[in-house]
Design a protein around this motif. Structure first.
Motif, PDB file in Angstrom:
ATOM      1  N   LEU A 259      -1.245  -9.277   0.305  1.00  0.00           N
ATOM      2  CA  LEU A 259      -1.667  -8.019  -0.320  1.00  0.00           C
ATOM      3  C   LEU A 259      -0.455  -7.142  -0.590  1.00  0.00           C
ATOM      4  N   PRO A 260      -0.497  -6.325  -1.613  1.00  0.00           N
ATOM      5  CA  PRO A 260       0.643  -5.437  -1.891  1.00  0.00           C
ATOM      6  C   PRO A 260       0.829  -4.425  -0.772  1.00  0.00           C
ATOM      7  N   ILE A 261       2.101  -4.175  -0.440  1.00  0.00           N
ATOM      8  CA  ILE A 261       2.422  -3.170   0.589  1.00  0.00           C
ATOM      9  C   ILE A 261       2.734  -1.856  -0.128  1.00  0.00           C
ATOM     10  N   HIS A 262       1.982  -0.836   0.152  1.00  0.00           N
ATOM     11  CA  HIS A 262       2.159   0.446  -0.521  1.00  0.00           C
ATOM     12  C   HIS A 262       3.283   1.252   0.128  1.00  0.00           C
ATOM     13  N   ALA A 274      -7.921   2.422   1.442  1.00  0.00           N
ATOM     14  CA  ALA A 274      -8.917   1.739   0.608  1.00  0.00           C
ATOM     15  C   ALA A 274      -8.850   0.230   0.845  1.00  0.00           C
ATOM     16  N   GLN A 275      -7.627  -0.315   0.992  1.00  0.00           N
ATOM     17  CA  GLN A 275      -7.465  -1.738   1.294  1.00  0.00           C
ATOM     18  C   GLN A 275      -8.159  -2.098   2.615  1.00  0.00           C
ATOM     19  N   VAL A 276      -7.929  -1.278   3.631  1.00  0.00           N
ATOM     20  CA  VAL A 276      -8.510  -1.538   4.952  1.00  0.00           C
ATOM     21  C   VAL A 276     -10.029  -1.479   4.896  1.00  0.00           C
ATOM     22  N   ALA A 277     -10.553  -0.464   4.207  1.00  0.00           N
ATOM     23  CA  ALA A 277     -12.007  -0.329   4.101  1.00  0.00           C
ATOM     24  C   ALA A 277     -12.612  -1.539   3.391  1.00  0.00           C
ATOM     25  N   ASP A 278     -11.951  -2.009   2.356  1.00  0.00           N
ATOM     26  CA  ASP A 278     -12.444  -3.162   1.611  1.00  0.00           C
ATOM     27  C   ASP A 278     -12.384  -4.422   2.471  1.00  0.00           C
ATOM     28  N   TRP A 279     -11.284  -4.578   3.250  1.00  0.00           N
ATOM     29  CA  TRP A 279     -11.149  -5.755   4.104  1.00  0.00           C
ATOM     30  C   TRP A 279     -12.243  -5.755   5.181  1.00  0.00           C
ATOM     31  N   ASN A 280     -12.469  -4.610   5.805  1.00  0.00           N
ATOM     32  CA  ASN A 280     -13.482  -4.526   6.855  1.00  0.00           C
ATOM     33  C   ASN A 280     -14.887  -4.793   6.309  1.00  0.00           C
ATOM     34  N   ARG A 281     -15.114  -4.368   5.101  1.00  0.00           N
ATOM     35  CA  ARG A 281     -16.424  -4.568   4.482  1.00  0.00           C
ATOM     36  C   ARG A 281     -16.644  -6.055   4.181  1.00  0.00           C
ATOM     37  N   ARG A 292      -7.405 -14.729   4.066  1.00  0.00           N
ATOM     38  CA  ARG A 292      -7.906 -13.357   4.094  1.00  0.00           C
ATOM     39  C   ARG A 292      -6.887 -12.471   4.840  1.00  0.00           C
ATOM     40  N   PRO A 293      -5.741 -12.261   4.224  1.00  0.00           N
ATOM     41  CA  PRO A 293      -4.672 -11.488   4.865  1.00  0.00           C
ATOM     42  C   PRO A 293      -5.092 -10.034   5.094  1.00  0.00           C
TER      43      PRO A 293
END
Length: 383
Positions: A259-262, A274-281, A292-293
């Motif tokens: 995944l891209p590092i911001h 937003a990345q974390v929320a999407d991954w947890n979902r 699934r990094p």
């Protein structure tokens, strides 16, 4: 119990029958009462002494038989008393006994993080232990700290790693033990607890691999040889036969699917959340892997780049991490897994057969991989 001027003195028996009775301490305690009575006469001193002798016991019998000229003044009485009850000389401990006492000063891991009462004050067990060890070491006059490695070897691993190894004298070593904060200690104890759980899981899985089938025959072995630690690719078919991937293939996906590092800016942190929320979902209750990094903290470096798993930066490992803001636990786990994949891919280990009756789940394989990586890298760089 006799009393004078607010000072208390137990009655003296003098026959050695009373546990803890010390003749010299008794005589001194009587004399201490005189300081509260300025102008006390010799006769009053002698009478005060006599009244503190237990009736019917050796001390009172001795007093009654004592010649008058030996109890006419306080100094004469002192001489007679010391002749009857000379001060005992305690046999000094040998070096061997002192060494044994130091070696026996063991702090158990189950006692870490607990408070114990010492001299009426509650203190953490590792602090009390450090005080005791330093006192024992001082008696040995081990100024060069030659015995520190012996004591350190018996320390609980949680405390040992926090104290470090760069100590050449007892003062600095014991000070380092006392300086360990309870927060650091509790975190390290949790890590050790997890490591023991992983070890138990590995032992269980190894037993499953070697267990014979119900009919007593040796278990069937899959024809496909796979490296232990490579996760299964699940099939959509019911009861699929697990298929495994080599680490040399997995490391390609670590890079390809990263995944891209911001950047560590307000906008970058918002995108990261937003990345974390999407991954947890999408992956609730699952462990990250190359397919699934897990999202990486803004401003950190990529996984499998020799970074510290605790903070996500280069230049040190987890044990020496100076950062006050560690990355989330799930990210830390992903970094350790990715580092393990890279290390195993570079090592190209010989494949091992897996028993079909005891196929390891993906989570179990990841657990083993993470444990082995932690063992080799002390929660830090795998490079």
């Amino acid at each position: 119990m006799a009393e004078s001027g607010g000072l208390h003195t137990k009655l003296f028996w003098g026959d050695g029958e009373l546990e803890g009775e010390n003749p010299q301490d008794f005589f001194n305690s009587v004399e201490l009462t005189f300081f509260a009575r300025p102008g006390i006469t010799e006769a009053e001193k002698l009478r005060s002494f006599e009244l503190r002798l237990k009736s019917g016991r050796a001390a009172k019998t001795w007093w009654n038989a004592l010649a008058a000229e030996k109890k006419d003044t306080w100094e004469h009485l002192r001489e007679a008393f010391e002749e009857k009850w000379p001060e005992k000389v305690i046999t000094e401990k040998t070096k061997e006994e002192q060494h044994a006492a130091l070696a026996a000063a063991v702090l158990r891991e189950e006692d870490l993080g607990k408070r114990v009462r010492k001299d009426g004050v509650e203190e953490f067990s590792h602090v009390v232990w450090a005080d005791k060890v330093q006192r024992l070491a001082s008696a040995l006059t081990d100024s060069s700290g030659l015995l520190i490695p012996m004591v350190r070897k018996s320390m609980p691993r949680s405390l040992k790693r926090l104290v470090g190894t760069q100590h050449t004298d007892w003062s600095s070593f014991c000070a380092a033990v006392r300086a360990v904060s309870i927060t650091e200690l509790e975190e390290r104890l949790e890590v050790e607890k997890e490591a023991r759980a992983i070890q138990a899981t590995i032992a269980r899985l190894e037993r499953l691999q070697l267990r014979p089938s119900a009919g007593g025959a040796a278990p069937q072995v899959q024809s496909q040889a796979v490296p232990l630690g490579a996760p299964a690719l699940r099939s959509s078919q019911p009861n699929p036969t697990p298929q495994y991937r080599a680490d040399t293939e997995r490391i390609k996906d670590v890079v390809r699917l990263a995944l891209p590092i911001h950047p560590d800016t307000p906008a970058g942190r918002t995108a990261y959340q937003a990345q974390v929320a999407d991954w947890n979902r999408t992956n609730a209750g699952r462990t990250p892997n190359e397919l699934r990094p897990y999202p990486l903290t803004p401003g950190t470096v990529p996984v499998a780049s020799g970074e510290c798993w605790t903070c996500g930066h280069l230049g040190h490992n987890g044990l020496a991490c100076p950062s006050p803001t560690p990355v989330p636990q799930m990210e830390r786990k992903w970094r350790s897994i990715a580092a393990t994949i890279k290390r195993r891919a570079e090592a190209s280990p010989a494949p091992v057969n897996v028993v079909s009756e005891a196929v390891l789940t993906e989570e179990e394989l990841q657990l083993i991989a993470e444990y082995r990586a932690n063992q080799g890298n002390v929660e830090g760089s795998s490079a």
